[in-house]
Design an enzyme around this catalytic site. Structure first.
Site, PDB file in Angstrom:
ATOM      1  N   ARG A 203     -50.252   3.107  -0.884  1.00 45.14           N
ATOM      2  CA  ARG A 203     -49.789   2.267  -1.988  1.00 45.14           C
ATOM      3  C   ARG A 203     -50.958   1.400  -2.450  1.00 45.14           C
ATOM      4  O   ARG A 203     -51.980   1.341  -1.764  1.00 45.14           O
ATOM      5  CB  ARG A 203     -48.632   1.384  -1.511  1.00 45.14           C
ATOM      6  CG  ARG A 203     -48.945   0.643  -0.223  1.00 45.14           C
ATOM      7  CD  ARG A 203     -47.749  -0.077   0.374  1.00 45.14           C
ATOM      8  NE  ARG A 203     -48.141  -0.763   1.590  1.00 45.14           N
ATOM      9  CZ  ARG A 203     -47.904  -0.315   2.819  1.00 45.14           C
ATOM     10  NH1 ARG A 203     -47.259   0.812   3.002  1.00 45.14           N
ATOM     11  NH2 ARG A 203     -48.315  -0.992   3.865  1.00 45.14           N
ATOM     12  N   THR A 215     -46.686  -4.966  -4.470  1.00 44.18           N
ATOM     13  CA  THR A 215     -46.889  -3.646  -3.862  1.00 44.18           C
ATOM     14  C   THR A 215     -45.566  -2.882  -3.844  1.00 44.18           C
ATOM     15  O   THR A 215     -44.619  -3.258  -4.535  1.00 44.18           O
ATOM     16  CB  THR A 215     -47.515  -3.773  -2.450  1.00 44.18           C
ATOM     17  OG1 THR A 215     -47.875  -2.477  -1.967  1.00 44.18           O
ATOM     18  CG2 THR A 215     -46.580  -4.433  -1.458  1.00 44.18           C
ATOM     19  N   ASN A 216     -45.481  -1.799  -3.090  1.00 41.43           N
ATOM     20  CA  ASN A 216     -44.244  -1.009  -3.007  1.00 41.43           C
ATOM     21  C   ASN A 216     -44.077  -0.492  -1.579  1.00 41.43           C
ATOM     22  O   ASN A 216     -44.904  -0.754  -0.714  1.00 41.43           O
ATOM     23  CB  ASN A 216     -44.281   0.135  -4.021  1.00 41.43           C
ATOM     24  CG  ASN A 216     -45.474   1.030  -3.786  1.00 41.43           C
ATOM     25  OD1 ASN A 216     -45.538   1.746  -2.786  1.00 41.43           O
ATOM     26  ND2 ASN A 216     -46.448   0.976  -4.685  1.00 41.43           N
ATOM     27  N   ARG A 217     -43.011   0.261  -1.341  1.00 39.68           N
ATOM     28  CA  ARG A 217     -42.671   0.636   0.035  1.00 39.68           C
ATOM     29  C   ARG A 217     -43.230   1.984   0.470  1.00 39.68           C
ATOM     30  O   ARG A 217     -42.837   2.509   1.494  1.00 39.68           O
ATOM     31  CB  ARG A 217     -41.151   0.675   0.193  1.00 39.68           C
ATOM     32  CG  ARG A 217     -40.503  -0.667   0.070  1.00 39.68           C
ATOM     33  CD  ARG A 217     -39.222  -0.675   0.882  1.00 39.68           C
ATOM     34  NE  ARG A 217     -38.481  -1.884   0.609  1.00 39.68           N
ATOM     35  CZ  ARG A 217     -37.408  -1.933  -0.169  1.00 39.68           C
ATOM     36  NH1 ARG A 217     -36.956  -0.830  -0.721  1.00 39.68           N
ATOM     37  NH2 ARG A 217     -36.791  -3.065  -0.382  1.00 39.68           N
ATOM     38  N   SER A 218     -44.115   2.560  -0.299  1.00 41.94           N
ATOM     39  CA  SER A 218     -44.651   3.873   0.087  1.00 41.94           C
ATOM     40  C   SER A 218     -45.355   3.753   1.450  1.00 41.94           C
ATOM     41  O   SER A 218     -46.145   2.842   1.675  1.00 41.94           O
ATOM     42  CB  SER A 218     -45.646   4.333  -0.976  1.00 41.94           C
ATOM     43  OG  SER A 218     -46.349   5.440  -0.502  1.00 41.94           O
TER      44      SER A 218
END
Ligand code: C5P
Length: 424
Positions: A203, A215-218
Protein backbone atom coordinates in the site's frame (compact mmCIF):
# COMPACT_ATOMS: atom_id res chain seq x y z
CA UNK A 1 14.36 -36.04 -5.90
CA UNK A 2 15.20 -36.31 -2.25
CA UNK A 3 12.54 -36.65 0.40
CA UNK A 4 13.90 -35.73 3.82
CA UNK A 5 12.05 -37.07 6.85
CA UNK A 6 12.63 -35.67 10.32
CA UNK A 7 11.49 -37.05 13.65
CA UNK A 8 7.87 -36.12 14.22
CA UNK A 9 4.74 -38.19 14.43
CA UNK A 10 3.78 -37.05 10.91
CA UNK A 11 6.75 -39.10 9.62
CA UNK A 12 4.27 -41.87 8.82
CA UNK A 13 2.53 -39.55 6.34
CA UNK A 14 5.80 -39.19 4.43
CA UNK A 15 5.29 -42.82 3.35
CA UNK A 16 2.24 -41.74 1.39
CA UNK A 17 4.14 -38.74 0.01
CA UNK A 18 6.88 -41.01 -1.36
CA UNK A 19 4.25 -43.22 -3.01
CA UNK A 20 2.47 -40.19 -4.49
CA UNK A 21 5.67 -38.63 -5.86
CA UNK A 22 6.62 -41.93 -7.49
CA UNK A 23 3.15 -42.23 -9.00
CA UNK A 24 3.70 -38.78 -10.50
CA UNK A 25 6.89 -39.95 -12.16
CA UNK A 26 9.59 -38.88 -9.70
CA UNK A 27 12.61 -40.99 -8.82
CA UNK A 28 12.80 -40.74 -5.02
CA UNK A 29 15.62 -41.21 -2.54
CA UNK A 30 14.67 -40.88 1.14
CA UNK A 31 16.97 -39.36 3.74
CA UNK A 32 15.97 -39.79 7.40
CA UNK A 33 17.23 -38.12 10.54
CA UNK A 34 18.06 -40.52 13.39
CA UNK A 35 14.91 -39.31 15.20
CA UNK A 36 12.75 -40.12 12.17
CA UNK A 37 13.86 -43.77 12.35
CA UNK A 38 12.23 -43.91 15.80
CA UNK A 39 8.87 -43.32 14.12
CA UNK A 40 9.14 -45.27 10.85
CA UNK A 41 11.74 -47.85 9.89
CA UNK A 42 14.08 -47.20 6.96
CA UNK A 43 12.85 -50.50 5.49
CA UNK A 44 9.41 -48.97 4.95
CA UNK A 45 10.86 -46.09 2.95
CA UNK A 46 13.27 -48.38 1.14
CA UNK A 47 10.35 -50.51 -0.03
CA UNK A 48 8.21 -47.54 -1.01
CA UNK A 49 10.96 -45.59 -2.78
CA UNK A 50 12.70 -48.59 -4.34
CA UNK A 51 16.03 -47.17 -3.17
CA UNK A 52 18.27 -47.60 -0.14
CA UNK A 53 17.53 -45.03 2.54
CA UNK A 54 20.19 -42.62 3.76
CA UNK A 55 20.22 -42.43 7.54
CA UNK A 56 23.83 -41.56 8.29
CA UNK A 57 26.90 -39.95 6.80
CA UNK A 58 29.12 -42.66 8.22
CA UNK A 59 30.05 -46.32 7.81
CA UNK A 60 28.68 -48.29 4.89
CA UNK A 61 26.11 -45.60 4.21
CA UNK A 62 27.34 -45.24 0.65
CA UNK A 63 24.38 -47.08 -0.78
CA UNK A 64 24.00 -48.36 -4.31
CA UNK A 65 21.04 -46.48 -5.66
CA UNK A 66 18.99 -47.53 -8.64
CA UNK A 67 19.52 -44.14 -10.17
CA UNK A 68 18.99 -43.05 -13.77
CA UNK A 69 22.19 -43.18 -15.87
CA UNK A 70 22.22 -39.39 -16.16
CA UNK A 71 22.49 -39.10 -12.39
CA UNK A 72 24.80 -42.08 -11.91
CA UNK A 73 27.24 -40.57 -14.42
CA UNK A 74 27.35 -37.33 -12.47
CA UNK A 75 27.90 -39.15 -9.21
CA UNK A 76 30.88 -41.12 -10.46
CA UNK A 77 30.01 -44.21 -8.44
CA UNK A 78 30.44 -43.13 -4.84
CA UNK A 79 27.51 -41.46 -3.16
CA UNK A 80 28.43 -38.86 -0.59
CA UNK A 81 26.13 -36.23 0.81
CA UNK A 82 27.54 -33.56 -1.50
CA UNK A 83 27.20 -35.84 -4.56
CA UNK A 84 23.64 -36.63 -3.64
CA UNK A 85 22.87 -32.97 -3.05
CA UNK A 86 24.25 -32.12 -6.49
CA UNK A 87 22.56 -34.95 -8.33
CA UNK A 88 18.96 -34.24 -7.37
CA UNK A 89 16.58 -31.60 -8.69
CA UNK A 90 14.63 -30.91 -5.49
CA UNK A 91 14.73 -31.58 -1.77
CA UNK A 92 11.41 -31.80 0.00
CA UNK A 93 11.46 -32.14 3.79
CA UNK A 94 8.23 -33.60 5.17
CA UNK A 95 7.66 -33.48 8.02
CA UNK A 96 10.02 -30.71 9.08
CA UNK A 97 10.08 -30.49 12.87
CA UNK A 98 10.76 -27.26 14.78
CA UNK A 99 14.20 -28.66 15.58
CA UNK A 100 15.00 -29.42 11.96
CA UNK A 101 13.83 -25.96 10.89
CA UNK A 102 16.10 -24.37 13.52
CA UNK A 103 19.04 -26.41 12.21
CA UNK A 104 18.34 -25.32 8.63
CA UNK A 105 18.30 -21.70 9.77
CA UNK A 106 21.68 -21.99 11.48
CA UNK A 107 23.35 -24.20 8.89
CA UNK A 108 23.95 -26.94 11.42
CA UNK A 109 24.63 -30.34 9.90
CA UNK A 110 24.80 -33.04 12.57
CA UNK A 111 23.10 -35.70 10.42
CA UNK A 112 22.78 -36.77 6.80
CA UNK A 113 19.61 -34.78 6.09
CA UNK A 114 20.86 -31.45 7.39
CA UNK A 115 24.27 -32.00 5.75
CA UNK A 116 22.59 -32.65 2.40
CA UNK A 117 20.28 -29.66 2.87
CA UNK A 118 23.34 -27.48 3.49
CA UNK A 119 24.99 -28.73 0.30
CA UNK A 120 21.85 -28.45 -1.87
CA UNK A 121 21.38 -25.63 -4.36
CA UNK A 122 18.14 -27.03 -5.78
CA UNK A 123 14.64 -25.89 -4.70
CA UNK A 124 14.11 -26.67 -1.02
CA UNK A 125 10.53 -27.38 -0.05
CA UNK A 126 9.92 -27.46 3.69
CA UNK A 127 6.66 -28.83 5.11
CA UNK A 128 6.49 -28.02 8.82
CA UNK A 129 4.57 -30.26 11.21
CA UNK A 130 4.66 -29.82 14.97
CA UNK A 131 2.52 -29.12 17.96
CA UNK A 132 0.67 -25.82 17.94
CA UNK A 133 2.71 -24.33 20.81
CA UNK A 134 5.97 -25.09 19.04
CA UNK A 135 4.55 -23.63 15.82
CA UNK A 136 3.59 -20.41 17.61
CA UNK A 137 6.83 -20.07 19.57
CA UNK A 138 8.65 -16.87 18.59
CA UNK A 139 11.77 -18.92 17.82
CA UNK A 140 9.89 -20.96 15.22
CA UNK A 141 8.10 -17.90 13.85
CA UNK A 142 11.43 -16.12 13.38
CA UNK A 143 13.12 -19.19 11.95
CA UNK A 144 10.40 -19.57 9.33
CA UNK A 145 10.72 -15.91 8.40
CA UNK A 146 14.44 -16.51 7.79
CA UNK A 147 13.74 -19.53 5.57
CA UNK A 148 11.11 -17.58 3.65
CA UNK A 149 13.60 -14.75 3.06
CA UNK A 150 16.11 -17.26 1.73
CA UNK A 151 13.65 -18.41 -0.89
CA UNK A 152 12.70 -21.72 0.73
CA UNK A 153 9.26 -22.90 -0.40
CA UNK A 154 7.12 -23.46 2.70
CA UNK A 155 4.07 -25.69 2.41
CA UNK A 156 1.63 -25.78 5.33
CA UNK A 157 1.10 -26.55 8.07
CA UNK A 158 -2.62 -27.20 7.93
CA UNK A 159 -5.09 -26.46 10.73
CA UNK A 160 -6.83 -29.26 12.59
CA UNK A 161 -6.56 -31.86 15.36
CA UNK A 162 -2.98 -32.61 16.40
CA UNK A 163 -1.43 -35.73 17.91
CA UNK A 164 -1.20 -33.93 21.26
CA UNK A 165 -4.99 -33.57 21.39
CA UNK A 166 -4.80 -29.83 20.73
CA UNK A 167 -6.46 -28.31 17.72
CA UNK A 168 -4.75 -25.66 15.60
CA UNK A 169 -2.05 -25.11 13.03
CA UNK A 170 0.66 -27.77 13.02
CA UNK A 171 -0.62 -30.67 10.92
CA UNK A 172 1.47 -31.70 7.96
CA UNK A 173 -0.10 -30.23 4.79
CA UNK A 174 -2.21 -32.64 2.72
CA UNK A 175 -0.05 -34.98 0.67
CA UNK A 176 -1.48 -33.78 -2.66
CA UNK A 177 -0.85 -30.15 -1.67
CA UNK A 178 2.82 -31.03 -1.01
CA UNK A 179 3.12 -33.07 -4.21
CA UNK A 180 1.57 -30.19 -6.21
CA UNK A 181 4.02 -27.69 -4.71
CA UNK A 182 6.96 -29.98 -5.52
CA UNK A 183 5.75 -30.52 -9.06
CA UNK A 184 5.14 -26.80 -9.54
CA UNK A 185 8.59 -25.86 -8.33
CA UNK A 186 10.12 -28.27 -10.85
CA UNK A 187 7.82 -27.48 -13.74
CA UNK A 188 8.19 -23.72 -13.47
CA UNK A 189 11.90 -23.65 -12.79
CA UNK A 190 13.67 -21.80 -15.57
CA UNK A 191 10.55 -20.99 -17.60
CA UNK A 192 11.31 -17.27 -17.19
CA UNK A 193 15.10 -17.39 -17.02
CA UNK A 194 16.46 -14.02 -18.05
CA UNK A 195 13.02 -12.38 -18.22
CA UNK A 196 12.97 -9.10 -16.31
CA UNK A 197 9.85 -8.78 -14.19
CA UNK A 198 8.82 -5.69 -12.26
CA UNK A 199 6.24 -6.14 -9.50
CA UNK A 200 4.52 -3.25 -7.72
CA UNK A 201 3.24 -4.28 -4.30
CA UNK A 202 1.96 -3.08 -0.95
CA UNK A 203 0.00 0.00 0.00
CA UNK A 204 1.11 3.60 -0.09
CA UNK A 205 1.19 5.98 2.86
CA UNK A 206 0.44 9.63 2.22
CA UNK A 207 1.58 11.90 5.05
CA UNK A 208 -0.93 14.26 6.63
CA UNK A 209 1.60 15.50 9.17
CA UNK A 210 4.88 14.03 10.53
CA UNK A 211 3.06 11.18 12.34
CA UNK A 212 -0.22 10.61 10.51
CA UNK A 213 -0.83 9.04 7.13
CA UNK A 214 -3.61 8.24 4.68
CA UNK A 215 -3.43 4.59 3.75
CA UNK A 216 -5.53 1.44 3.14
CA UNK A 217 -5.80 -2.14 4.38
CA UNK A 218 -3.93 -3.91 1.59
CA UNK A 219 -1.63 -6.53 3.17
CA UNK A 220 0.79 -6.82 0.26
CA UNK A 221 0.40 -10.62 0.18
CA UNK A 222 -0.66 -10.75 -3.47
CA UNK A 223 2.33 -8.69 -4.57
CA UNK A 224 4.73 -10.84 -2.55
CA UNK A 225 3.21 -14.01 -4.04
CA UNK A 226 3.74 -12.53 -7.51
CA UNK A 227 7.39 -11.70 -6.81
CA UNK A 228 7.93 -15.19 -5.36
CA UNK A 229 6.26 -16.93 -8.32
CA UNK A 230 8.35 -14.96 -10.84
CA UNK A 231 11.53 -15.72 -8.88
CA UNK A 232 10.70 -19.43 -8.80
CA UNK A 233 10.43 -19.36 -12.59
CA UNK A 234 13.93 -17.95 -12.84
CA UNK A 235 12.96 -14.35 -13.68
CA UNK A 236 15.09 -11.38 -12.64
CA UNK A 237 12.63 -9.79 -10.26
CA UNK A 238 12.50 -6.19 -9.06
CA UNK A 239 9.92 -5.54 -6.37
CA UNK A 240 8.87 -1.94 -5.76
CA UNK A 241 6.92 -2.09 -2.54
CA UNK A 242 5.14 0.21 -0.18
CA UNK A 243 4.45 -0.87 3.41
CA UNK A 244 3.15 -4.45 3.78
CA UNK A 245 2.15 -6.87 6.53
CA UNK A 246 4.50 -9.56 5.19
CA UNK A 247 8.18 -9.48 4.23
CA UNK A 248 9.44 -9.78 0.67
CA UNK A 249 10.60 -13.18 -0.60
CA UNK A 250 14.32 -13.87 -0.84
CA UNK A 251 16.17 -13.64 -4.12
CA UNK A 252 14.44 -10.54 -5.47
CA UNK A 253 15.70 -6.95 -5.72
CA UNK A 254 13.63 -4.80 -3.38
CA UNK A 255 13.04 -1.05 -3.70
CA UNK A 256 11.10 0.17 -0.66
CA UNK A 257 8.92 3.26 -1.05
CA UNK A 258 6.22 4.95 1.01
CA UNK A 259 4.23 7.48 -0.97
CA UNK A 260 2.52 7.17 -4.35
CA UNK A 261 4.89 9.80 -5.75
CA UNK A 262 7.91 7.74 -4.64
CA UNK A 263 6.32 4.60 -6.04
CA UNK A 264 5.54 6.33 -9.35
CA UNK A 265 9.16 7.44 -9.75
CA UNK A 266 10.59 4.01 -8.88
CA UNK A 267 8.11 2.12 -11.07
CA UNK A 268 8.59 4.40 -14.08
CA UNK A 269 12.37 4.10 -13.86
CA UNK A 270 12.31 0.31 -13.46
CA UNK A 271 9.60 -0.28 -16.08
CA UNK A 272 11.90 0.97 -18.83
CA UNK A 273 14.00 -2.19 -18.60
CA UNK A 274 11.24 -4.65 -17.69
CA UNK A 275 9.81 -7.32 -20.00
CA UNK A 276 6.71 -7.66 -17.83
CA UNK A 277 5.20 -5.32 -15.26
CA UNK A 278 2.65 -6.58 -12.76
CA UNK A 279 1.10 -3.81 -10.70
CA UNK A 280 -0.60 -5.15 -7.58
CA UNK A 281 0.03 -2.15 -5.34
CA UNK A 282 -2.90 -0.47 -3.60
CA UNK A 283 -2.04 3.11 -4.45
CA UNK A 284 -3.85 5.83 -2.51
CA UNK A 285 -5.95 7.78 -4.98
CA UNK A 286 -5.33 11.03 -3.11
CA UNK A 287 -2.64 12.64 -1.01
CA UNK A 288 -2.83 15.59 1.36
CA UNK A 289 -2.37 18.75 -0.70
CA UNK A 290 -0.26 20.38 1.99
CA UNK A 291 1.09 17.94 4.57
CA UNK A 292 1.67 19.83 7.84
CA UNK A 293 5.29 20.22 8.96
CA UNK A 294 4.29 20.06 12.62
CA UNK A 295 2.01 17.52 14.26
CA UNK A 296 -1.56 18.77 13.90
CA UNK A 297 -3.04 19.79 17.21
CA UNK A 298 -6.37 18.56 18.42
CA UNK A 299 -9.12 21.17 18.07
CA UNK A 300 -12.82 21.14 18.75
CA UNK A 301 -13.68 22.73 15.43
CA UNK A 302 -14.26 20.57 12.35
CA UNK A 303 -11.11 20.21 10.30
CA UNK A 304 -11.05 19.91 6.52
CA UNK A 305 -8.22 18.07 4.83
CA UNK A 306 -7.57 19.21 1.30
CA UNK A 307 -6.64 16.33 -1.01
CA UNK A 308 -5.14 16.23 -4.46
CA UNK A 309 -5.08 13.23 -6.81
CA UNK A 310 -2.07 10.95 -7.07
CA UNK A 311 -0.66 10.04 -10.48
CA UNK A 312 -1.94 6.80 -12.05
CA UNK A 313 1.30 4.81 -12.02
CA UNK A 314 0.13 1.96 -14.22
CA UNK A 315 -1.47 4.27 -16.79
CA UNK A 316 1.85 6.13 -17.13
CA UNK A 317 3.69 2.83 -17.68
CA UNK A 318 0.99 1.81 -20.19
CA UNK A 319 1.43 5.08 -22.09
CA UNK A 320 5.19 4.55 -22.30
CA UNK A 321 5.15 0.80 -23.01
CA UNK A 322 7.76 -0.77 -25.26
CA UNK A 323 6.86 -3.29 -27.98
CA UNK A 324 6.80 -6.78 -26.52
CA UNK A 325 6.31 -5.57 -22.96
CA UNK A 326 3.44 -7.27 -21.10
CA UNK A 327 1.51 -5.20 -18.56
CA UNK A 328 -0.84 -6.55 -15.90
CA UNK A 329 -2.90 -4.56 -13.42
CA UNK A 330 -5.24 -5.44 -10.59
CA UNK A 331 -8.64 -4.01 -9.79
CA UNK A 332 -11.17 -4.34 -7.04
CA UNK A 333 -14.74 -3.46 -7.96
CA UNK A 334 -17.82 -3.82 -5.83
CA UNK A 335 -20.22 -3.93 -8.80
CA UNK A 336 -20.23 -4.42 -12.58
CA UNK A 337 -16.67 -5.79 -12.23
CA UNK A 338 -15.86 -7.17 -15.69
CA UNK A 339 -17.20 -4.15 -17.59
CA UNK A 340 -15.35 -1.70 -15.34
CA UNK A 341 -12.18 -3.79 -15.43
CA UNK A 342 -12.29 -3.71 -19.24
CA UNK A 343 -12.70 0.07 -19.22
CA UNK A 344 -9.61 0.25 -16.98
CA UNK A 345 -7.75 -2.14 -19.24
CA UNK A 346 -8.23 0.27 -22.14
CA UNK A 347 -7.67 3.45 -20.12
CA UNK A 348 -4.42 2.18 -18.63
CA UNK A 349 -3.20 0.46 -21.79
CA UNK A 350 -2.57 -2.95 -20.16
CA UNK A 351 -2.98 -6.53 -21.41
CA UNK A 352 -4.70 -8.07 -18.39
CA UNK A 353 -6.63 -6.79 -15.41
CA UNK A 354 -6.86 -9.25 -12.54
CA UNK A 355 -10.27 -8.50 -11.10
CA UNK A 356 -10.53 -9.25 -7.38
CA UNK A 357 -13.61 -10.35 -5.60
CA UNK A 358 -13.89 -7.69 -2.84
CA UNK A 359 -14.99 -10.29 -0.28
CA UNK A 360 -11.76 -12.25 -0.69
CA UNK A 361 -9.01 -9.92 -1.72
CA UNK A 362 -7.97 -8.07 1.41
CA UNK A 363 -5.71 -9.59 4.01
CA UNK A 364 -6.21 -13.33 3.57
CA UNK A 365 -4.11 -15.95 1.84
CA UNK A 366 -6.67 -16.83 -0.80
CA UNK A 367 -8.28 -14.92 -3.60
CA UNK A 368 -11.08 -15.33 -6.12
CA UNK A 369 -10.24 -13.52 -9.34
CA UNK A 370 -11.28 -13.05 -12.95
CA UNK A 371 -8.59 -12.53 -15.58
CA UNK A 372 -10.07 -9.80 -17.76
CA UNK A 373 -8.63 -9.13 -21.21
CA UNK A 374 -9.88 -7.17 -24.21
CA UNK A 375 -11.82 -10.11 -25.61
CA UNK A 376 -12.04 -12.58 -22.74
CA UNK A 377 -12.87 -12.86 -19.06
CA UNK A 378 -11.73 -16.02 -17.28
CA UNK A 379 -13.27 -16.54 -13.86
CA UNK A 380 -11.07 -18.67 -11.59
CA UNK A 381 -12.18 -20.60 -8.52
CA UNK A 382 -10.98 -19.61 -5.05
CA UNK A 383 -7.29 -20.41 -4.72
CA UNK A 384 -4.21 -19.32 -2.82
CA UNK A 385 -2.61 -16.02 -3.79
CA UNK A 386 0.44 -18.01 -4.86
CA UNK A 387 -1.71 -20.05 -7.23
CA UNK A 388 -3.23 -16.87 -8.64
CA UNK A 389 0.31 -15.57 -9.12
CA UNK A 390 1.32 -18.75 -10.95
CA UNK A 391 -1.63 -18.44 -13.32
CA UNK A 392 -0.86 -14.76 -13.94
CA UNK A 393 2.69 -15.67 -15.00
CA UNK A 394 1.44 -18.60 -17.09
CA UNK A 395 -0.70 -16.07 -18.97
CA UNK A 396 2.16 -13.57 -19.19
CA UNK A 397 4.30 -16.25 -20.83
CA UNK A 398 1.54 -17.01 -23.33
CA UNK A 399 1.12 -13.32 -24.14
CA UNK A 400 4.88 -12.92 -24.55
CA UNK A 401 4.93 -15.73 -27.07
CA UNK A 402 2.18 -13.98 -29.06
CA UNK A 403 3.75 -10.54 -29.08
CA UNK A 404 6.17 -9.38 -31.75
CA UNK A 405 9.33 -7.78 -30.37
CA UNK A 406 9.52 -10.08 -27.35
CA UNK A 407 12.98 -10.76 -25.95
CA UNK A 408 13.27 -14.52 -25.70
CA UNK A 409 14.08 -16.10 -22.37
CA UNK A 410 17.73 -16.99 -21.96
CA UNK A 411 18.34 -20.60 -21.03
CA UNK A 412 15.28 -21.93 -22.82
CA UNK A 413 11.95 -23.07 -21.53
CA UNK A 414 11.54 -24.95 -18.29
CA UNK A 415 10.05 -28.35 -17.92
CA UNK A 416 6.33 -28.57 -18.14
CA UNK A 417 4.00 -31.02 -16.52
CA UNK A 418 3.61 -32.80 -19.83
CA UNK A 419 7.35 -33.05 -20.28
CA UNK A 420 8.09 -34.49 -16.88
CA UNK A 421 9.81 -37.81 -16.89
CA UNK A 422 11.73 -39.85 -14.35
CA UNK A 423 13.50 -37.50 -12.04
CA UNK A 424 15.70 -37.92 -9.09
O1 C5P B 1 -8.04 2.61 -10.98
P1 C5P B 1 -7.81 1.50 -10.02
O2 C5P B 1 -7.16 1.94 -8.74
O3 C5P B 1 -8.95 0.59 -9.78
O4 C5P B 1 -6.77 0.60 -10.85
C1 C5P B 1 -6.18 -0.47 -10.31
C2 C5P B 1 -4.84 -0.75 -10.97
O5 C5P B 1 -4.15 0.46 -11.24
C3 C5P B 1 -3.96 -1.53 -10.05
O6 C5P B 1 -3.11 -2.33 -10.81
C4 C5P B 1 -3.22 -0.43 -9.31
O7 C5P B 1 -2.01 -0.91 -8.79
C5 C5P B 1 -3.03 0.59 -10.40
N1 C5P B 1 -2.98 1.98 -9.92
C6 C5P B 1 -1.85 2.74 -10.15
N2 C5P B 1 -1.79 4.04 -9.71
C7 C5P B 1 -2.83 4.59 -9.10
C8 C5P B 1 -4.00 3.83 -8.86
C9 C5P B 1 -4.04 2.55 -9.29
O8 C5P B 1 -0.89 2.22 -10.73
N3 C5P B 1 -2.75 5.84 -8.68
Amino acid sequence: MLVGVSGGIAAYKACELVRRLRQRGAHVVVVMTPAATEFVTPLTFQTLSGNPVVTSLWGDQAPRFELPDRVRARMGGKVGHVDLAEAVDALVIAPATANLIARLVHGEAPDALTAIALACRVPLIVCPAMDVEMWRHPATVENLAVLRRRGVILVGPADGPLASGLVGPGRLAEIDVIADAVERSLAYRGSMTGVRVLVGAGRTEEPIDPVRVLTNRSSGRMGMALAEAARDRGAEVTLVTGPTDVGPPGGVRVIAVRTAIEMAAAMAAEARGADAVVMAAAVADYRAAKPAREKLKRADATRTLELEPNPDILAAIGAARRPGQVLVGFALETSDGVRRARTKLRAKGVDVIVLNDPADALGGDTNKVTLVEARSAKRLPEMSKREVADLVFARILELRSLKPGTRTARGGAGRTRAAKGQRT
